[in-house]
Design an enzyme around this catalytic site. Structure first.
Site, mmCIF file in Angstrom:
data_model
loop_
_atom_site.group_PDB
_atom_site.id
_atom_site.type_symbol
_atom_site.label_atom_id
_atom_site.label_comp_id
_atom_site.label_asym_id
_atom_site.label_seq_id
_atom_site.Cartn_x
_atom_site.Cartn_y
_atom_site.Cartn_z
ATOM 1 N N ARG A 28 3.940 -4.775 3.293
ATOM 2 C CA ARG A 28 4.479 -3.444 2.973
ATOM 3 C C ARG A 28 4.203 -3.088 1.511
ATOM 4 O O ARG A 28 4.368 -3.932 0.621
ATOM 5 C CB ARG A 28 5.983 -3.399 3.238
ATOM 6 C CG ARG A 28 6.298 -3.487 4.706
ATOM 7 C CD ARG A 28 7.700 -3.028 5.061
ATOM 8 N NE ARG A 28 7.987 -3.442 6.424
ATOM 9 C CZ ARG A 28 7.586 -2.783 7.516
ATOM 10 N NH1 ARG A 28 6.907 -1.663 7.389
ATOM 11 N NH2 ARG A 28 7.854 -3.246 8.723
ATOM 12 N N ASP A 29 3.827 -1.834 1.299
ATOM 13 C CA ASP A 29 3.636 -1.347 -0.064
ATOM 14 C C ASP A 29 4.993 -1.336 -0.769
ATOM 15 O O ASP A 29 6.012 -0.939 -0.191
ATOM 16 C CB ASP A 29 3.031 0.071 -0.046
ATOM 17 C CG ASP A 29 2.471 0.469 -1.400
ATOM 18 O OD1 ASP A 29 1.234 0.591 -1.517
ATOM 19 O OD2 ASP A 29 3.270 0.653 -2.352
ATOM 20 N N ILE A 30 5.005 -1.759 -2.014
ATOM 21 C CA ILE A 30 6.254 -1.867 -2.780
ATOM 22 C C ILE A 30 6.828 -0.490 -3.126
ATOM 23 O O ILE A 30 8.024 -0.356 -3.379
ATOM 24 C CB ILE A 30 6.003 -2.713 -4.057
ATOM 25 C CG1 ILE A 30 7.279 -3.368 -4.542
ATOM 26 C CG2 ILE A 30 5.324 -1.907 -5.150
ATOM 27 C CD1 ILE A 30 7.047 -4.422 -5.621
ATOM 28 N N ASN A 86 -9.010 3.786 -1.527
ATOM 29 C CA ASN A 86 -9.321 4.378 -2.820
ATOM 30 C C ASN A 86 -10.327 3.483 -3.544
ATOM 31 O O ASN A 86 -10.187 2.264 -3.545
ATOM 32 C CB ASN A 86 -8.055 4.500 -3.676
ATOM 33 C CG ASN A 86 -7.041 5.464 -3.076
ATOM 34 O OD1 ASN A 86 -7.415 6.456 -2.454
ATOM 35 N ND2 ASN A 86 -5.761 5.171 -3.232
ATOM 36 N N VAL A 95 -5.089 -0.810 -8.238
ATOM 37 C CA VAL A 95 -5.160 -2.277 -8.143
ATOM 38 C C VAL A 95 -6.601 -2.673 -7.803
ATOM 39 O O VAL A 95 -7.117 -2.297 -6.756
ATOM 40 C CB VAL A 95 -4.186 -2.813 -7.067
ATOM 41 C CG1 VAL A 95 -4.347 -4.322 -6.908
ATOM 42 C CG2 VAL A 95 -2.744 -2.457 -7.419
ATOM 43 N N HIS A 99 -8.198 -2.848 -0.918
ATOM 44 C CA HIS A 99 -7.034 -2.712 -0.031
ATOM 45 C C HIS A 99 -7.135 -1.415 0.743
ATOM 46 O O HIS A 99 -7.626 -0.410 0.239
ATOM 47 C CB HIS A 99 -5.720 -2.756 -0.819
ATOM 48 C CG HIS A 99 -5.649 -1.792 -1.966
ATOM 49 N ND1 HIS A 99 -6.243 -2.044 -3.189
ATOM 50 C CD2 HIS A 99 -5.075 -0.576 -2.085
ATOM 51 C CE1 HIS A 99 -6.026 -1.036 -3.997
ATOM 52 N NE2 HIS A 99 -5.329 -0.111 -3.352
ATOM 53 N N MET A 100 -6.626 -1.471 1.963
ATOM 54 C CA MET A 100 -6.579 -0.292 2.813
ATOM 55 C C MET A 100 -5.117 0.085 3.003
ATOM 56 O O MET A 100 -4.293 -0.753 3.352
ATOM 57 C CB MET A 100 -7.223 -0.635 4.165
ATOM 58 C CG MET A 100 -7.199 0.478 5.174
ATOM 59 S SD MET A 100 -7.920 -0.107 6.734
ATOM 60 C CE MET A 100 -9.630 -0.100 6.295
ATOM 61 N N HIS A 101 -4.804 1.359 2.745
ATOM 62 C CA HIS A 101 -3.448 1.848 2.976
ATOM 63 C C HIS A 101 -3.328 2.302 4.427
ATOM 64 O O HIS A 101 -4.227 2.973 4.952
ATOM 65 C CB HIS A 101 -3.149 3.085 2.110
ATOM 66 C CG HIS A 101 -3.163 2.847 0.633
ATOM 67 N ND1 HIS A 101 -2.012 2.716 -0.114
ATOM 68 C CD2 HIS A 101 -4.184 2.747 -0.253
ATOM 69 C CE1 HIS A 101 -2.331 2.549 -1.394
ATOM 70 N NE2 HIS A 101 -3.644 2.563 -1.503
HETATM 71 P P1 AMP Z 1 -4.158 2.141 -5.205
HETATM 72 O O1 AMP Z 1 -3.731 3.338 -6.001
HETATM 73 O O2 AMP Z 1 -4.987 2.511 -3.995
HETATM 74 O O3 AMP Z 1 -4.805 1.077 -6.046
HETATM 75 O O4 AMP Z 1 -2.822 1.547 -4.586
HETATM 76 C C1 AMP Z 1 -2.207 0.382 -5.025
HETATM 77 C C2 AMP Z 1 -0.937 0.233 -4.238
HETATM 78 O O5 AMP Z 1 -0.446 -1.068 -4.418
HETATM 79 C C3 AMP Z 1 0.177 1.208 -4.638
HETATM 80 O O6 AMP Z 1 0.556 1.991 -3.506
HETATM 81 C C4 AMP Z 1 1.294 0.276 -5.110
HETATM 82 O O7 AMP Z 1 2.582 0.755 -4.771
HETATM 83 C C5 AMP Z 1 0.948 -1.015 -4.393
HETATM 84 N N1 AMP Z 1 1.457 -2.231 -5.022
HETATM 85 C C6 AMP Z 1 1.294 -2.600 -6.320
HETATM 86 N N2 AMP Z 1 1.877 -3.798 -6.545
HETATM 87 C C7 AMP Z 1 2.404 -4.189 -5.355
HETATM 88 C C8 AMP Z 1 3.136 -5.340 -4.935
HETATM 89 N N3 AMP Z 1 3.453 -6.341 -5.770
HETATM 90 N N4 AMP Z 1 3.539 -5.409 -3.633
HETATM 91 C C9 AMP Z 1 3.234 -4.412 -2.777
HETATM 92 N N5 AMP Z 1 2.537 -3.313 -3.115
HETATM 93 C C10 AMP Z 1 2.138 -3.195 -4.389
#
Ligand code: AMP
Ligand code: ZN
Length: 113
Positions: A28-30, A86, A95, A99-101
């Site tokens: 899950r996204d934080i 992204n 990040v 990663h895929m949302h």
């Molecule tokens: P992006 O903008 O596509 O790089 O998205 C990075 C995502 O990672 C964001 O939606 C953050 O909320 C999520 N994120 C960052 N750190 C963590 C973490 N420790 N656990 C879960 N999600 C995270």
């Protein structure tokens, strides 16, 4: 390596992990932007989409397939959902680990940008 998602892979940073296999994990996204907001990532550190090689095609297929299965499990498959990748600064990537949302559970905007 000082990468937050690599640390989730190793267990150094906790996460709510919903799926894992030898290649990928999903958690899950934080900071969820929708009732269902998951991230599907490769275990290996790939900085972005732009650094994928042709040999990574099965990995990307695995990520999409896992996302589809998770959408069903989360109960958002019927209503509809969105997968987002992204890439780079102007693509909104914060990040630097591929990663895929998976977003679902509410009406998402038609505007992508
Ligand atoms: P992006 O903008 O596509 O790089 O998205 C990075 C995502 O990672 C964001 O939606 C953050 O909320 C999520 N994120 C960052 N750190 C963590 C973490 N420790 N656990 C879960 N999600 C995270
Ligand atoms: Zn990483």
């Amino acid at each position: 390596m000082d990468c937050v998602f690599c640390k989730i892979v190793t267990g150094e940073i906790p996460a709510d992990i919903l799926y894992q296999d030898d290649e990928i994990i999903a958690f899950r996204d934080i900071n969820p932007l929708a009732p269902t907001h998951l991230l599907i990532i490769p275990r290996k550190h790939i900085p972005s989409l732009a650094r994928l090689s042709e040999a990574d095609s099965p990995l990307v297929g695995n990520m999409v397939n896992a996302a589809n299965q998770l959408a069903k499990r989360e109960g958002v498959a019927e209503g509809g959902y969105r997968l987002v990748l992204n890439c780079g600064k102007q693509g909104g990537q914060l990040v630097p680990h591929l990663h895929m949302h998976l977003l679902g559970g509410r009406q998402l905007s038609n505007a992508l940008g």
